[in-house]
Structure formats: structure tokens, C-alpha cells
Scaffold this active site. Structure first.
Site, PDB file in Angstrom:
ATOM      1  N   CYS A 141      16.440 -46.955  -7.780  1.00 33.85           N
ATOM      2  CA  CYS A 141      17.368 -45.570  -7.154  1.00 33.85           C
ATOM      3  C   CYS A 141      17.606 -45.943  -6.268  1.00 33.85           C
ATOM      4  O   CYS A 141      17.548 -47.144  -5.220  1.00 33.85           O
ATOM      5  CB  CYS A 141      16.057 -44.290  -6.146  1.00 33.85           C
ATOM      6  SG  CYS A 141      16.754 -42.809  -5.363  1.00 33.85           S
ATOM      7  N   GLY A 184      11.117 -38.782  -9.563  1.00 35.67           N
ATOM      8  CA  GLY A 184      10.830 -39.798  -9.476  1.00 35.67           C
ATOM      9  C   GLY A 184       9.745 -39.185  -7.677  1.00 35.67           C
ATOM     10  O   GLY A 184      10.130 -38.101  -7.054  1.00 35.67           O
ATOM     11  N   ASN A 217      11.134 -46.929 -11.574  1.00 35.52           N
ATOM     12  CA  ASN A 217      12.266 -46.944 -11.279  1.00 35.52           C
ATOM     13  C   ASN A 217      12.412 -47.664 -10.269  1.00 35.52           C
ATOM     14  O   ASN A 217      12.507 -47.754  -9.022  1.00 35.52           O
ATOM     15  CB  ASN A 217      12.479 -45.093 -10.156  1.00 35.52           C
ATOM     16  CG  ASN A 217      13.855 -45.624  -9.600  1.00 35.52           C
ATOM     17  OD1 ASN A 217      14.667 -45.703 -10.182  1.00 35.52           O
ATOM     18  ND2 ASN A 217      13.966 -43.651  -8.770  1.00 35.52           N
ATOM     19  N   THR A 245      22.595 -34.686 -15.937  1.00 34.95           N
ATOM     20  CA  THR A 245      23.546 -33.868 -14.953  1.00 34.95           C
ATOM     21  C   THR A 245      24.307 -32.737 -15.560  1.00 34.95           C
ATOM     22  O   THR A 245      24.117 -31.663 -14.916  1.00 34.95           O
ATOM     23  CB  THR A 245      24.733 -35.493 -14.911  1.00 34.95           C
ATOM     24  OG1 THR A 245      24.448 -35.895 -13.554  1.00 34.95           O
ATOM     25  CG2 THR A 245      26.013 -34.073 -13.320  1.00 34.95           C
ATOM     26  N   ASN A 293      20.929 -46.122 -13.954  1.00 37.89           N
ATOM     27  CA  ASN A 293      20.404 -45.216 -12.806  1.00 37.89           C
ATOM     28  C   ASN A 293      22.320 -44.921 -12.860  1.00 37.89           C
ATOM     29  O   ASN A 293      22.632 -45.275 -13.598  1.00 37.89           O
ATOM     30  CB  ASN A 293      20.234 -45.797 -11.859  1.00 37.89           C
ATOM     31  CG  ASN A 293      19.275 -44.118 -11.105  1.00 37.89           C
ATOM     32  OD1 ASN A 293      20.172 -43.694 -10.281  1.00 37.89           O
ATOM     33  ND2 ASN A 293      17.953 -44.684 -10.870  1.00 37.89           N
ATOM     34  N   GLY A 318      26.647 -38.213 -14.583  1.00 41.09           N
ATOM     35  CA  GLY A 318      28.144 -37.105 -15.311  1.00 41.09           C
ATOM     36  C   GLY A 318      29.066 -38.589 -16.199  1.00 41.09           C
ATOM     37  O   GLY A 318      29.126 -39.188 -16.590  1.00 41.09           O
TER      38      GLY A 318
END
Lengths: 319, 265
Positions: free
Chosen positions: A135, A51, A132, A271, A197, A222
Site C-alpha cells: 500500500c 485493507g 498487502n 476501480t 497494487n 484504472g
């Protein structure tokens, strides 16, 4: 276009053509150069950059990460070199690459999003922007733009108005009604959406009785979050017509197929890169083998087959 | 540096919960240096998720040995590796300790299993005509690194917090006696210990150097929670005079004068 190729911005004058539907997610692959010694990055479908903010950021204090069951929490806080150095130092490298680099931009105000988008317009090496709005680790003013339909739509409109680049808008999963936000973002000119996200979470260090991450609140990623995001992709796919990029816990070909079958045109691996830097390329090969094994002529034939309108069953077995 | 599978040749518990695993990997053996680490998956599934950074403790032509303390789910799985099995390794990673061309009297300070890279460094330094004093601190006698595993030429002193072996107190209290003697200092262990070593060495460096900054080498292997170990996730940053630096990539070994210590650390 080969049978693995996809276009994430069919309505855009530039288009956003990927040689395959497997990208790497923002924040998990740096600026692309860091993994070059381990990974043939030119075989990736696309790279979403770390980012980028208007000014360089140092990010949050440490500890910044914590492991959780089948996942991890992070609150890095958008540490990055800032817009100017991305344009002067990173983009010239990307310009020499075949793999498209989508610059993830993060603003604290609509004006900052406009400045980021306008500044990156026409920069060689920049194939598109990932906006984005979600975030979770820098809450200027206490809210995310992705939190509500109006602000998500406003950022999308503002960036759309200042750039012709393909726009991928990255939504937050921390909302009540993801479908209406996706619809609004599509209406305001997003070429595609990335969903999603990280999920907000936290952990407590019971030895100290203090939050385990200095920022207290952090983003969960994850395999732990995959079922949640697959469900969101499935819901949103029925409501919008621009491509969806599924992001959340992709670790193998089967995970990627889940997203495609739920209606995503492509996926981002995030991840899992930390654990196996070559996993995205293994998924590329796995999808290719899957198309072979099941007689599909093009990966798009798999997209959305789990949706109620497209009920169909693969011919045999799993990947 | 590469992603590779290394065969576990042996697994020896040298202290409670602390294992030395000998790994077969000519690539690691050929390229690894003391201070570097190997980032190891704890198993084939995604839970525990992240790799674990393990210090390189011995370097041989045909591989390396790592020291593993079983303190959580992932490290416990790695510590339980059976000889003949395989470990998924990424490495060697990070910056190594450096032996200065003129350094002859080396003071090494290890906290707990932070002794691991110092053993590798001592084995590199002794054939180069260096004298090595190794000071190790531990909570109690059972966690003191066994002297029998050290090269005989290493002068070894220990400190235990509970006084069950050696100096009763902190290892940094022992270090004070060797600061003047040493011409280079290497340390690995918990951050408070590293900070104490850095601060203890600082006035000495000033006195020796006068108006000119001293060139005395003080190198610290820093600890920080790590994610990718490839410099990407930006989890493991520490403050330095050049701004935030990544322990995994810019470290783990830093020159002491580079580091900026938090006042509360």
C-alpha cells in the site's frame, strides 16, 4: 470443479477454490456487504476485503481522490474498522456466504503482519489472506515492504510461519525488478501473488498551486495502468510456478483475457467497480461465452497462451 | 436505489453552462427525495472514468430532473445530453432533507447551483402548509437562478458577489435576517457557505434552548469529491461527532450539529 473454477492455492492444505477467476480487488468493494443490493455477490469468484490494520484507522485528510486520464489517483490511507471489529462484525457475515472472502491485511511492521495473520487463522468466514506489502499510502519508516526483495521475503516468511491460511501476497509495481521480488515471495511460502497494487503518482491543482491530493503522493489505478501490469504479469509468469492474480485496469472480458493470456490464473476487478458495480459479473459471463465460442474445455487452457513457451492463437475473432 | 438507464426527455440551459435535464425513470420518480443525488456516467467509455453526482432538482411520478453545471470534461458531456438519448444512472443515493412535523417557516440557503435540491424541497414543503424563504448567492447576475422557475409561493432573495443583482455580498449576510424567523434551515452550496450557515445558526440555537440543546433543525447538504457513491471507496469523508462519515452514504445531508468544522475551512 466447473470449467470456470480455479484454485489459487494448490499447494495449501485448505486450497483457495473459486467458482470462476474473477475477483473484486481490495479497497473497491468494501467488506462485500455494501454492494449486496446491486450485485449478486455469490456469483463472484472471490472478494478481497478492504485493507485491515491491527488498530482502526481514520486514514488521510481530504481530498483523497482525483480523476486522471482513464484512471484515478487515491490516497485513502487505509481507513478501516480494525482487526477486532473485522473478526467480530464482518467475518460472521462472510461465514454465511458461498463466495470466498480473502482478508487484505496491512501492517506497519513484521510484528503487525504476524499479529494480523495469527489472529485471522481459524476465523470462520476467512478463506485466505492477501498480504498487502505494497500500500503506497502509509509509509511507516519511509519504505514499503514490497520495495525490495529482502523485506518482501521477510514479511511473507513471517506470515507464512503463523498461519495455515492461503496466502496471496500483493506486490507493488513501483519497483525496478518485479521478477526477483516475485520469486523471493514464492520461495518464502506465498500460495499465490496478486500483481499489482497502484502505481505512485500525483496531481497538482493549478488553480491553487497545491497538490491535488492532501497526501501529495497517491496510487494510480484504472485502465490507464493496465498495459504496465499486463507486462509485469507476463514477465513474472515465466519465472514462478504459483498462481498469479492480475490486478490493474480490468474493465471488460477482453481485459481479463489479456491477463489470463499473459499468465494470470485469475484477475481482480478494482476501480471499474466504482463505475459499474456489476462489471465483474459481466466479465464472468463474458469469459464463459468466450470459452464456448472458442471451444475451450476449461478456463485454464487460456492461461499463459501468450507466453513464449506456449505460443498459440485463439481460433477466431475476439470476445 | 438501482443501476438504471434513463431516457433524457429534455435539456434546457437555464443559466450559462447550467442545464436542467428531465429524465424518464418511474423508479427514480417513485423513490427519490429532495437532497438525494443520482450518480451518472459521462459516456460509454472509461475516460472520463468516474460517475458524476448530480443533484435532484425536480421529482415527478415518471422521473426526476437533475441540474448539471458543465465545469469539467464529465459534467460537460452530461450537460450536452440530447433529448432522446440515455444516461447510465445509479440512484437515488444518499440521505434526503427531512421536514420536521412541526416545521412551518423554512429558511433555505443555496450557493450557486446548490439551489437545485432546495427547489425540490420547496416543492415538497409548500403543500404541507410551510412558508419558504429561499436565499441564493451567485458570483454575478447571470448565474442567479431564474425566479420564474420557482413556485410562486416561495419568497426569493438573491445576493451576488459583484453586486450585479440583489444584495451586494454573500448570501449568508442575507440569511442573518431570517434566522430568528425560521424554525428550520436547509442549505446546499460550497463548504465555506455551509460552515457560515452552521455557525450563524449555532448561537441562536443555544439562546433558544437555554441549558437544553435546541432542537432547531439545521440541515446541510455537504460537498466532497466522490468516487463510488456507494460507501466503498471512502473518498468523500467529512468529520462529524461520530467520527468520519461518508458524504455519499451517511450524507450528503447532515444535521449541522453533527459536523466538525476544520478551523481553516
Amino acid at each position: 470443479m466447473s470449467r470456470m473454477g480455479v484454485d489459487l492455492a494448490p499447494r495449501n492444505m485448505h486450497g483457495l477454490s473459486l467458482i470462476n477467476p474473477v475477483m473484486v480487488a481490495s479497497g473497491t468493494f468494501g467488506y462485500g456487504v455494501e454492494y449486496q443490493s446491486l450485485v449478486d455477490i455469490q456469483r463472484l469468484g472471490g472478494i478481497c476485503s478492504k485493507g485491515v490494520t491491527v488498530r482502526p484507522r481514520d486514514g488521510n485528510p481530504t481530498p483523497r481522490i482525483a480523476e486522471t486520464p482513464s484512471g484515478m489517483l487515491n490516497a485513502i490511507g487505509l481507513q478501516n474498522v480494525g482487526l477486532r471489529r473485522v473478526i467480530s462484525e464482518k467475518a460472521p457475515i462472510w461465514d454465511r456466504w458461498r463466495v470466498p472472502v480473502i482478508v487484505n491485511i496491512s501492517g506497519e511492521s513484521i510484528q503487525e503482519f504476524e499479529e494480523l495473520a495469527a489472529s485471522l487463522e481459524g476465523v470462520p468466514g476467512v478463506a485466505g489472506l492477501e498480504v498487502n506489502i505494497s500500500c503506497p499510502n502509509i509509509r511507516a519508516g519511509g519504505r514499503l515492504f514490497a520495495d525490495c526483495t529482502e523485506s518482501a521475503a521477510a514479511v511473507t516468511r513471517a506470515t507464512r510461519d503463523v498461519t495455515s491460511l492461503p496466502l496471496m501476497v500483493k506486490l507493488s509495481p513501483n519497483v525496478g525488478d518485479i521478477v526477483s521480488i516475485a520469486v523471493a515471495v514464492e520461495e518464502q511460502g506465498a500460495d499465490c501473488i496478486s500483481l499489482a497494487n497502484t502505481l505512485l503518482g500525483m496531481t497538482i491543482d493549478v488553480r491553487t498551486g497545491r497538490p491535488g491530493i492532501a497526501n501529495v503522493s497517491a496510487g494510480l489505478s484504472g485502465p490507464a495502468i493496465r498495459p504496465i501490469i499486463v507486462r509485469m504479469v507476463y514477465q513474472v509468469a515465466a519465472a514462478i510456478s504459483v498462481p498469479i492474480v492480475g490486478v490493474g485496469g480490468v474493465t471488460c472480458t477482453e481485459d481479463a483475457l489479456q491477463y489470463l493470456m499473459a499468465g494470470a490464473t485469475a484477475v481482480q476487478v478494482g476501480t471499474a467497480n466504482f463505475v459499474n458495480p456489476r462489471v465483474a459479473l459481466e466479465i464472468v459471463d463474458g469469459l464463459d461465452a468466450y470459452l464456448d465460442a472458442h471451444g475451450y474445455a476449461h478456463v485454464s487452457e487460456v492461461v499463459g497462451i501468450a507466453l513464449p513457451s506456449r505460443r498459440a492463437v485463439p481460433t477466431s475473432g475476439v470476445c | 436505489m438501482d443501476l438504471l438507464r434513463a431516457k433524457v426527455l429534455s435539456n434546457e440551459e437555464i443559466m450559462p453552462s447550467t442545464h436542467v435535464l428531465a429524465l424518464a425513470s418511474p423508479e427514480l420518480g417513485r423513490t427519490a427525495a429532495p437532497g438525494q443525488f443520482v450518480h451518472i456516467r459521462s459516456g460509454p467509455t472509461w475516460d472520463p472514468l468516474l460517475r458524476r453526482p448530480m443533484s435532484i432538482y425536480k421529482i415527478r411520478p415518471d422521473g426526476v430532473s437533475i441540474m448539471v453545471r458543465a465545469i469539467g470534461a464529465g459534467s460537460t458531456m452530461i450537460a450536452a445530453s440530447v433529448p432522446g438519448g440515455w444516461l447510465d444512472c445509479l440512484g437515488p443515493l444518499g440521505t434526503p432533507f427531512e421536514l420536521g412535523p412541526d416545521s412551518r417557516r423554512l429558511l433555505m440557503v443555496g450557493g450557486g447551483y446548490g439551489v437545485a435540491p432546495l427547489v425540490a424541497l420547496a416543492e415538497l414543503a409548500l403543500p404541507r402548509d410551510c412558508e419558504v424563504v429561499l436565499l441564493v448567492g451567485a458570483a454575478s447576475a447571470q448565474y442567479v437562478f431564474p425566479s420564474a422557475l420557482l413556485p410562486t409561493d416561495v419568497e426569493y432573495e438573491v445576493a451576488t458577489v459583484d453586486g450585479t443583482l440583489g444584495h451586494h455580498g454573500l448570501v449568508t449576510e442575507l440569511a442573518a435576517r431570517y434566522l430568528e424567523w425560521s424554525d428550520a434551515i436547509y442549505a446546499c452550496g460550497p463548504t465555506p457557505m455551509l460552515r457560515a450557515v452552521a455557525l450563524a445558526a449555532r448561537p441562536l440555537a443555544r439562546a433558544g434552548g437555554g441549558a437544553v440543546p435546541s432542537t432547531k433543525r439545521v440541515e446541510l447538504a455537504m460537498e466532497q469529491d466522490m468516487g463510488c457513491a456507494m460507501g466503498v471507496c471512502l473518498a468523500c469523508v467529512v468529520k462529524t461527532r461520530r467520527g468520519l462519515q461518508r458524504v455519499c452514504r451517511d450524507g450528503p445531508v447532515f444535521r449541522a450539529e453533527e459536523l466538525v468544522w476544520e478551523s481553516s475551512a
